[in-house]
Enzyme design. Structure first.
Site, PDB file in Angstrom:
ATOM      1  N   PHE A 153       0.831  -1.194   0.000  1.00 50.73           N
ATOM      2  CA  PHE A 153       0.000   0.000   0.000  1.00 50.73           C
ATOM      3  C   PHE A 153       0.871   1.252   0.000  1.00 50.73           C
ATOM      4  O   PHE A 153       0.500   2.275  -0.591  1.00 50.73           O
ATOM      5  CB  PHE A 153      -0.939   0.005   1.209  1.00 50.73           C
ATOM      6  CG  PHE A 153      -2.030   1.031   1.108  1.00 50.73           C
ATOM      7  CD1 PHE A 153      -3.017   0.918   0.147  1.00 50.73           C
ATOM      8  CD2 PHE A 153      -2.064   2.118   1.956  1.00 50.73           C
ATOM      9  CE1 PHE A 153      -4.023   1.875   0.034  1.00 50.73           C
ATOM     10  CE2 PHE A 153      -3.059   3.077   1.856  1.00 50.73           C
ATOM     11  CZ  PHE A 153      -4.047   2.953   0.895  1.00 50.73           C
ATOM     12  N   TYR A 154       2.034   1.181   0.626  1.00 52.27           N
ATOM     13  CA  TYR A 154       2.990   2.293   0.568  1.00 52.27           C
ATOM     14  C   TYR A 154       3.332   2.627  -0.878  1.00 52.27           C
ATOM     15  O   TYR A 154       3.238   3.786  -1.307  1.00 52.27           O
ATOM     16  CB  TYR A 154       4.255   1.915   1.335  1.00 52.27           C
ATOM     17  CG  TYR A 154       5.450   2.782   1.010  1.00 52.27           C
ATOM     18  CD1 TYR A 154       5.453   4.138   1.310  1.00 52.27           C
ATOM     19  CD2 TYR A 154       6.580   2.234   0.398  1.00 52.27           C
ATOM     20  CE1 TYR A 154       6.550   4.936   1.000  1.00 52.27           C
ATOM     21  CE2 TYR A 154       7.679   3.021   0.093  1.00 52.27           C
ATOM     22  CZ  TYR A 154       7.665   4.367   0.395  1.00 52.27           C
ATOM     23  OH  TYR A 154       8.749   5.148   0.092  1.00 52.27           O
ATOM     24  N   ALA A 155       3.705   1.605  -1.653  1.00 56.38           N
ATOM     25  CA  ALA A 155       4.051   1.819  -3.055  1.00 56.38           C
ATOM     26  C   ALA A 155       2.851   2.345  -3.840  1.00 56.38           C
ATOM     27  O   ALA A 155       2.993   3.203  -4.720  1.00 56.38           O
ATOM     28  CB  ALA A 155       4.560   0.523  -3.673  1.00 56.38           C
TER      29      ALA A 155
END
Length: 343
Positions: free
Chosen positions: A151-153
């Site tokens: 989800f960061y990416a």
């Protein structure tokens, strides 16, 4: 030149601000001082920057739009470098909303500030993690990136797309830069070099993911910020101005907006086990190795093609890995007394 930098109490933002201040520029920093890791380390970085008379700072969250807009308006910067973000692949698994707030809402607020102040150039940090499941390496900026693994990416890729739309609609020149495993003095405690050094000195085991079958393009932090500083002047041209400019080979410049993305990496992949060997050599002490499976959301390898960076700026990161690790180890010993080793 006045530069507004978000995340100046962070690892990369601190080093960039210091470089620009050493070059004689004026820097206004903006940082939320979140407790994702030890705030004392963040305050120590800011304390060093405050020794420069041309440095000022605002402590507030990116989501606090009114405070951010007021700070940018007061600073009247020529350029904004947006580095502040919620980082970490693994942390995003359990705390996704934090990434939504900081990386999406916060980035939108920065883009709006750049539009309002009509800055000459907005530069925004992205990550090599946006390449996701791509296996065609070295990674090139023109590759399709639709398979993010965390989800960061995903939030970083979303900010790239938002920036493209903003550049197209409002004509704000925007450069995204994708980082590749940055390391060096004043690093974050959640990063591998910091964690491994701390554990080895304490005689504690280190977790080695994917049983050591991992490869990374390690980039020394001072090389990284020097590249960013040079990119400040590499402003993506407006579409209407391109008839008078020479095309750059392999450029990621958008055909419809003053927008591009640039890899900043060492253009070399290093095996994780070789990285650990180098840390052991610099510390003069072996690690207790605990081999474990791959973490969810992680990728086995990253490797940058940084030729576009070199064509745009004439610069290529070049610090030797062993030399960079030794500089971190020297800083760690100087910064942390034995009594503080648990920080």
């Amino acid at each position: 030149m006045t530069v507004f930098i978000t995340g100046t109490a962070g690892f990369i933002g601190f080093h960039l601000a210091k470089l620009l201040l050493d070059q004689g520029h004026v820097v206004h920093g903006y940082d939320g001082m979140t407790d994702y890791y030890d705030v004392r380390l963040k305050r120590a970085r800011h304390d060093l920057l405050r020794q420069y008379p041309q440095f000022t700072a605002t402590e507030a969250m990116l989501e606090d739009d009114a405070t951010l807009q007021a700070a940018v308006a007061a600073a009247r910067p020529s350029a904004i470098v947006h580095l502040a973000a919620q980082a970490g692949v693994r942390y995003s698994i359990d705390h996704p909303r934090t990434y939504l707030d900081a990386n999406i809402i916060g980035s939108f607020n920065v883009m709006e500030a750049a539009r309002r102040q009509q800055v000459r150039h907005l530069l925004m940090a992205s990550t090599s993690s946006v390449y996701g499941a791509n296996t065609d390496m070295p990674y090139r900026e023109t590759q399709k990136c639709d398979t993010q693994m965390s989800f960061y990416a995903a939030t970083k890729k979303a900010s790239e797309s938002m920036a493209h739309a903003w550049a197209h609609i409002h004509g704000v020149p925007i450069t995204l830069f994708r980082f590749f495993t940055v390391y060096g003095p004043w690093g974050r405690p959640d990063m591998a070099l910091f964690k491994f050094t701390k554990a080895i000195l304490a005689g504690q085991p280190i977790d080695i993911y994917n049983h050591g079958d991992m490869w990374r393009d390690f980039t020394y932090v001072e090389d990284l910020v020097r590249a960013i500083a040079l990119l400040v002047d590499a402003v993506p041209p407006q579409v209407a101005e391109r008839a008078n400019t020479q095309a750059v080979e392999g450029d990621s410049l958008s055909p419809v907006a003053p927008w591009r993305v640039v890899n900043i990496g060492n253009s070399d992949k290093v095996r994780l086990l070789d990285f650990i060997d180098a840390i052991e050599q610099c510390l003069g002490k072996p690690a207790i190795r605990n081999y474990v499976d791959m973490q969810p959301g992680d990728v086995p390898a990253t490797w940058a093609d940084a030729s576009l960076l070199q064509r745009l700026t004439g610069y290529q990161p070049q610090t030797n890995l062993r030399e960079g690790i030794q500089r971190f180890v020297d800083w760690y010993h100087a910064h942390y007394s034995p009594a503080q080793a648990t920080v």
